[in-house]
Design a protein around this motif. Structure first.
Motif, PDB file in Angstrom:
ATOM      1  N   PHE A  74       0.807  -1.219   0.000  1.00 20.90           N
ATOM      2  CA  PHE A  74       0.000   0.000   0.000  1.00 20.90           C
ATOM      3  C   PHE A  74       0.845   1.277   0.000  1.00 20.90           C
ATOM      4  O   PHE A  74       0.628   2.183  -0.817  1.00 20.90           O
ATOM      5  N   ASP A  75       1.809   1.370   0.892  1.00 17.46           N
ATOM      6  CA  ASP A  75       2.617   2.594   0.999  1.00 17.46           C
ATOM      7  C   ASP A  75       3.366   2.867  -0.303  1.00 17.46           C
ATOM      8  O   ASP A  75       3.458   4.021  -0.753  1.00 17.46           O
ATOM      9  N   ARG A  76       3.899   1.814  -0.906  1.00 19.28           N
ATOM     10  CA  ARG A  76       4.616   1.987  -2.171  1.00 19.28           C
ATOM     11  C   ARG A  76       3.662   2.426  -3.281  1.00 19.28           C
ATOM     12  O   ARG A  76       3.987   3.314  -4.088  1.00 19.28           O
ATOM     13  N   MET A  77       2.475   1.835  -3.323  1.00 21.53           N
ATOM     14  CA  MET A  77       1.488   2.194  -4.336  1.00 21.53           C
ATOM     15  C   MET A  77       1.073   3.657  -4.211  1.00 21.53           C
ATOM     16  O   MET A  77       0.954   4.378  -5.200  1.00 21.53           O
ATOM     17  N   MET A  78       0.861   4.093  -2.992  1.00 21.22           N
ATOM     18  CA  MET A  78       0.364   5.449  -2.761  1.00 21.22           C
ATOM     19  C   MET A  78       1.464   6.510  -2.823  1.00 21.22           C
ATOM     20  O   MET A  78       1.168   7.697  -2.838  1.00 21.22           O
ATOM     21  N   SER A  79       2.711   6.072  -2.890  1.00 17.62           N
ATOM     22  CA  SER A  79       3.811   7.049  -2.917  1.00 17.62           C
ATOM     23  C   SER A  79       3.770   7.917  -4.164  1.00 17.62           C
ATOM     24  O   SER A  79       4.289   9.034  -4.162  1.00 17.62           O
ATOM     25  N   ILE A  80       3.152   7.433  -5.242  1.00 19.88           N
ATOM     26  CA  ILE A  80       3.054   8.232  -6.469  1.00 19.88           C
ATOM     27  C   ILE A  80       1.681   8.890  -6.599  1.00 19.88           C
ATOM     28  O   ILE A  80       1.398   9.544  -7.599  1.00 19.88           O
ATOM     29  N   ALA A  81       0.814   8.710  -5.587  1.00 21.77           N
ATOM     30  CA  ALA A  81      -0.570   9.157  -5.717  1.00 21.77           C
ATOM     31  C   ALA A  81      -0.850  10.510  -5.081  1.00 21.77           C
ATOM     32  O   ALA A  81      -1.935  11.051  -5.258  1.00 21.77           O
ATOM     33  N   LYS A  82       0.104  11.072  -4.381  1.00 22.47           N
ATOM     34  CA  LYS A  82      -0.168  12.279  -3.596  1.00 22.47           C
ATOM     35  C   LYS A  82      -0.637  13.453  -4.444  1.00 22.47           C
ATOM     36  O   LYS A  82      -1.483  14.232  -4.025  1.00 22.47           O
ATOM     37  N   GLY A 269     -14.274  -2.956 -19.177  1.00 20.06           N
ATOM     38  CA  GLY A 269     -13.131  -2.139 -19.545  1.00 20.06           C
ATOM     39  C   GLY A 269     -13.546  -0.890 -20.304  1.00 20.06           C
ATOM     40  O   GLY A 269     -13.050   0.217 -20.051  1.00 20.06           O
ATOM     41  N   ARG A 270     -14.475  -1.053 -21.231  1.00 13.71           N
ATOM     42  CA  ARG A 270     -14.963   0.099 -21.989  1.00 13.71           C
ATOM     43  C   ARG A 270     -15.772   1.026 -21.088  1.00 13.71           C
ATOM     44  O   ARG A 270     -15.753   2.253 -21.263  1.00 13.71           O
ATOM     45  N   ALA A 271     -16.497   0.449 -20.138  1.00 17.22           N
ATOM     46  CA  ALA A 271     -17.243   1.278 -19.186  1.00 17.22           C
ATOM     47  C   ALA A 271     -16.283   2.108 -18.339  1.00 17.22           C
ATOM     48  O   ALA A 271     -16.538   3.293 -18.065  1.00 17.22           O
ATOM     49  N   LEU A 272     -15.175   1.497 -17.933  1.00 16.72           N
ATOM     50  CA  LEU A 272     -14.165   2.230 -17.163  1.00 16.72           C
ATOM     51  C   LEU A 272     -13.632   3.408 -17.974  1.00 16.72           C
ATOM     52  O   LEU A 272     -13.544   4.541 -17.476  1.00 16.72           O
ATOM     53  N   GLU A 273     -13.294   3.152 -19.247  1.00 16.93           N
ATOM     54  CA  GLU A 273     -12.775   4.225 -20.097  1.00 16.93           C
ATOM     55  C   GLU A 273     -13.821   5.309 -20.316  1.00 16.93           C
ATOM     56  O   GLU A 273     -13.511   6.505 -20.319  1.00 16.93           O
ATOM     57  N   TYR A 274     -15.070   4.888 -20.502  1.00 18.64           N
ATOM     58  CA  TYR A 274     -16.148   5.853 -20.711  1.00 18.64           C
ATOM     59  C   TYR A 274     -16.308   6.760 -19.492  1.00 18.64           C
ATOM     60  O   TYR A 274     -16.444   7.977 -19.611  1.00 18.64           O
ATOM     61  N   LEU A 275     -16.293   6.165 -18.309  1.00 22.95           N
ATOM     62  CA  LEU A 275     -16.449   6.959 -17.089  1.00 22.95           C
ATOM     63  C   LEU A 275     -15.280   7.919 -16.896  1.00 22.95           C
ATOM     64  O   LEU A 275     -15.471   9.084 -16.541  1.00 22.95           O
ATOM     65  N   LEU A 276     -14.066   7.443 -17.125  1.00 24.49           N
ATOM     66  CA  LEU A 276     -12.909   8.326 -16.997  1.00 24.49           C
ATOM     67  C   LEU A 276     -13.025   9.502 -17.966  1.00 24.49           C
ATOM     68  O   LEU A 276     -12.753  10.653 -17.606  1.00 24.49           O
ATOM     69  N   GLU A 277     -13.453   9.212 -19.192  1.00 24.95           N
ATOM     70  CA  GLU A 277     -13.588  10.263 -20.204  1.00 24.95           C
ATOM     71  C   GLU A 277     -14.702  11.233 -19.828  1.00 24.95           C
ATOM     72  O   GLU A 277     -14.540  12.458 -19.891  1.00 24.95           O
ATOM     73  N   THR A 278     -15.857  10.694 -19.427  1.00 21.21           N
ATOM     74  CA  THR A 278     -17.011  11.524 -19.110  1.00 21.21           C
ATOM     75  C   THR A 278     -16.751  12.422 -17.907  1.00 21.21           C
ATOM     76  O   THR A 278     -17.206  13.565 -17.854  1.00 21.21           O
ATOM     77  N   LEU A 279     -15.995  11.923 -16.949  1.00 18.94           N
ATOM     78  CA  LEU A 279     -15.702  12.690 -15.742  1.00 18.94           C
ATOM     79  C   LEU A 279     -14.521  13.641 -15.921  1.00 18.94           C
ATOM     80  O   LEU A 279     -14.134  14.333 -14.992  1.00 18.94           O
ATOM     81  N   GLY A 280     -13.969  13.644 -17.126  1.00 19.47           N
ATOM     82  CA  GLY A 280     -12.894  14.580 -17.396  1.00 19.47           C
ATOM     83  C   GLY A 280     -11.507  14.062 -17.111  1.00 19.47           C
ATOM     84  O   GLY A 280     -10.543  14.826 -17.082  1.00 19.47           O
ATOM     85  N   PHE A 281     -11.367  12.732 -16.914  1.00 20.33           N
ATOM     86  CA  PHE A 281     -10.071  12.164 -16.565  1.00 20.33           C
ATOM     87  C   PHE A 281      -9.463  11.335 -17.704  1.00 20.33           C
ATOM     88  O   PHE A 281      -8.470  10.648 -17.509  1.00 20.33           O
ATOM     89  N   GLY A 282     -10.081  11.372 -18.880  1.00 19.63           N
ATOM     90  CA  GLY A 282      -9.713  10.449 -19.950  1.00 19.63           C
ATOM     91  C   GLY A 282      -8.253  10.479 -20.350  1.00 19.63           C
ATOM     92  O   GLY A 282      -7.576   9.461 -20.375  1.00 19.63           O
ATOM     93  N   ASN A 283      -7.732  11.652 -20.697  1.00 20.41           N
ATOM     94  CA  ASN A 283      -6.345  11.770 -21.150  1.00 20.41           C
ATOM     95  C   ASN A 283      -5.485  12.521 -20.144  1.00 20.41           C
ATOM     96  O   ASN A 283      -4.539  13.208 -20.513  1.00 20.41           O
ATOM     97  N   ASN A 284      -5.841  12.372 -18.899  1.00 21.39           N
ATOM     98  CA  ASN A 284      -5.161  13.100 -17.836  1.00 21.39           C
ATOM     99  C   ASN A 284      -4.120  12.210 -17.169  1.00 21.39           C
ATOM    100  O   ASN A 284      -4.455  11.220 -16.517  1.00 21.39           O
ATOM    101  N   ASP A 285      -2.865  12.571 -17.320  1.00 17.42           N
ATOM    102  CA  ASP A 285      -1.787  11.773 -16.712  1.00 17.42           C
ATOM    103  C   ASP A 285      -1.782  11.883 -15.193  1.00 17.42           C
ATOM    104  O   ASP A 285      -1.098  11.112 -14.511  1.00 17.42           O
ATOM    105  N   GLU A 286      -2.526  12.848 -14.665  1.00 18.60           N
ATOM    106  CA  GLU A 286      -2.570  13.031 -13.219  1.00 18.60           C
ATOM    107  C   GLU A 286      -3.671  12.189 -12.567  1.00 18.60           C
ATOM    108  O   GLU A 286      -3.940  12.335 -11.381  1.00 18.60           O
ATOM    109  N   THR A 287      -4.324  11.333 -13.350  1.00 18.62           N
ATOM    110  CA  THR A 287      -5.367  10.451 -12.822  1.00 18.62           C
ATOM    111  C   THR A 287      -4.766   9.110 -12.447  1.00 18.62           C
ATOM    112  O   THR A 287      -3.911   8.571 -13.166  1.00 18.62           O
ATOM    113  N   LEU A 288      -5.198   8.539 -11.323  1.00 18.87           N
ATOM    114  CA  LEU A 288      -4.725   7.220 -10.884  1.00 18.87           C
ATOM    115  C   LEU A 288      -5.940   6.327 -10.619  1.00 18.87           C
ATOM    116  O   LEU A 288      -6.505   6.348  -9.519  1.00 18.87           O
ATOM    117  N   PRO A 289      -6.380   5.550 -11.604  1.00 18.76           N
ATOM    118  CA  PRO A 289      -7.526   4.661 -11.388  1.00 18.76           C
ATOM    119  C   PRO A 289      -7.121   3.408 -10.596  1.00 18.76           C
ATOM    120  O   PRO A 289      -6.072   2.813 -10.840  1.00 18.76           O
TER     121      PRO A 289
END
Length: 350
Positions: A74-82, A269-289
Motif C-alpha cells: 500500500f505505501d509503495r502504491m500510494m507514494s506516487i498518488a499524492k 473495460g470500456r465502461a471504465l474508459e467511458y467513465l474516466l472520459e465523461t468525468l474529465g479524466f480520460g487523457n489526464n496523466d494526473e489520474t490514478l484509477p
C-alpha cells in the motif's frame, strides 16, 4: 433515542472495522515472515490434509510474487498518488460481498458499506457489476457513488456530487431521465430481446432443481451454483439450444454462472474508459484509477489499465489464477481493509 441508536451503530461499525484490519494485518505479518520450509523434516509427519493445505499456501505465495498483496504494498502504491486524482472502481459480488449460493442474499455488511462511503467522500467511486443497476443500489444504498450495471451497459451518476470539482462534471455529464441521471445505455435496443430470452429460459429450465435465471436488464445470468452437478450438462444444452435463435446475443461464463448479453463491443473495460472520459479524466496523466474485482469479466478492466500504463488493477482471489492484475487481495475482508487504508491515507494527508 434515535440519536443514541445511531451512535451505538457507529461505535459497532468502527469496532468491526478495527477487528477486520487487525485480523488482516496479523495474517499479512505471518505471510511476510513465512519462509518456504520445504526441507524441514517435520514435513514428512504432516497428514495428507495438512500437506495439501501447505502446498496450496506455497502455490499462493509463489503466485503473490507476481501479484503482491495490495495491503503489503500500500505505501509503495500510494507514494506516487499524492499529487494525482485517485478514481476508485469496485466490483460487487466477491469483492464488496461474499459469493453466496443465493444471489438475492449477497448482502453487503454495514462495515463494508461504511468503508465504501468513507472512500467516496474523498474519491470518485464507481461500482461496476454484472447485475441490474437498481439491484446493486438496493444492496449498497449509498447516494455518493456511480452505479454501473449489466457489465457496463447501464451507467448512473451519483444522486449527489462527491465534491465541488465532481459537481461541475456531474452537471456536465448527466442527461436527466425522471429523478435519476443516466449517463449511458449502449444496449438499449436489445431490451425487448433480453426480455424474450429471459421468459424462454425461465420456461425451458423450470424442471431443473436449483437453477436461478436472473434478469439483469441488459444481460441475463443463469446461476447453477445450487444445481446438482449431474444436471449441469442438461442446463447447458437447454441454454445453448435457446440461444441458437438469437445470434445477436453473446454467451460468456463466470463462476458457476452462464451469462447472456448483447454482442456489442462493450464490457467493464470500456465502461471504465467511458467513465474516466465523461468525468474529465480520460487523457489526464494526473489520474490514478484503482480497479478491484474478482471475476473473469473484471479482466477487461484490468487489461485497459495495463494498456494505458496507468493505475492499479487489483484482483480479489484466495487461489492462484491467470490474471492481468498487478496486485491482489485475498477476500472481501482484505478489500475492506484496503479501502479503510485508502480513506485514512487521504484524510491524514489532507
Amino acid at each position: 433515542m434515535g440519536l443514541e441508536r445511531l451512535r451505538a451503530q457507529e461505535i459497532e461499525t468502527n469496532s468491526t472495522e478495527k477487528e477486520v484490519i487487525d485480523e488482516n494485518e496479523e495474517r499479512i505479518a505471518k505471510m511476510s515472515s513465512r519462509d518456504c520450509r520445504c526441507d524441514e523434516p517435520t514435513r514428512e509427519l504432516q497428514s495428507n490434509e495438512d500437506a495439501v493445505e501447505s502446498s496450496a499456501e506455497e502455490a499462493y505465495a509463489a503466485w503473490m510474487v507476481k501479484h503482491p498483496s495490495a495491503l503489503i504494498a500500500f505505501d509503495r502504491m500510494m507514494s506516487i498518488a499524492k499529487e494525482k486524482m485517485v478514481v476508485v472502481f469496485l466490483d460487487y459480488d466477491g469483492t464488496l460481498s461474499p459469493i453466496v449460493d443465493d444471489p438475492d442474499r449477497a448482502f453487503m455488511s454495514d462495515s463494508m458499506r461504511s468503508a465504501v462511503n468513507k472512500v467516496a467522500q474523498y474519491f470518485p467511486t464507481c461500482i461496476i457489476s454484472g447485475r441490474r443497476r437498481d439491484k446493486v443500489y438496493e444492496f449498497v444504498k449509498l447516494t455518493n457513488v456511480y452505479y454501473v450495471g449489466s457489465h457496463g451497459m447501464d451507467i448512473m451518476a451519483p444522486l449527489k456530487p462527491v465534491d465541488e470539482i465532481d459537481s461541475a462534471l456531474h452537471e456536465q455529464a448527466i442527461k436527466e431521465k425522471g429523478n435519476e441521471g443516466v449517463l449511458f445505455q449502449p444496449a438499449e435496443e436489445y431490451l425487448p430481446m433480453i426480455e424474450e430470452v429471459y421468459s424462454e429460459l425461465k420456461e425451458k429450465t423450470k424442471e431443473i432443481q436449483g437453477v436461478l435465471i436472473e434478469n439483469n436488464k441488459f444481460c441475463i445470468s443463469v446461476h447453477f451454483r445450487r444445481v446438482d452437478e449431474e444436471d449441469w450438462s442438461l442446463l447447458e444444452n437447454q441454454v445453448m439450444d435457446t440461444m441458437k435463435n438469437y445470434p445477436a446475443l453473446l454467451i460468456t461464463r463466470g463462476r458457476k454462472v452462464i451469462e447472456i448479453r448483447p454482442s456489442i463491443k462493450w464490457d467493464k473495460g470500456r465502461a471504465l474508459e467511458y467513465l474516466l472520459e465523461t468525468l474529465g479524466f480520460g487523457n489526464n496523466d494526473e489520474t490514478l484509477p484503482l480497479y478491484i474485482g474478482d471475476d473473469r469479466t473484471d479482466e477487461d478492466a484490468f487489461k485497459v489499465l495495463q494498456r494505458r500504463g496507468q493505475g492499479y488493477p487489483i484482483i480479489v482471489s484466495s487461489v492462484p489464477k491467470d490474471t492481468e492484475a498487478s496486485y491482489s487481495l485475498r477476500d472481501p475482508s482484505e478489500v475492506m481493509s484496503f479501502l479503510l487504508h485508502l480513506f485514512r491515507w487521504k484524510r491524514d494527508s489532507s
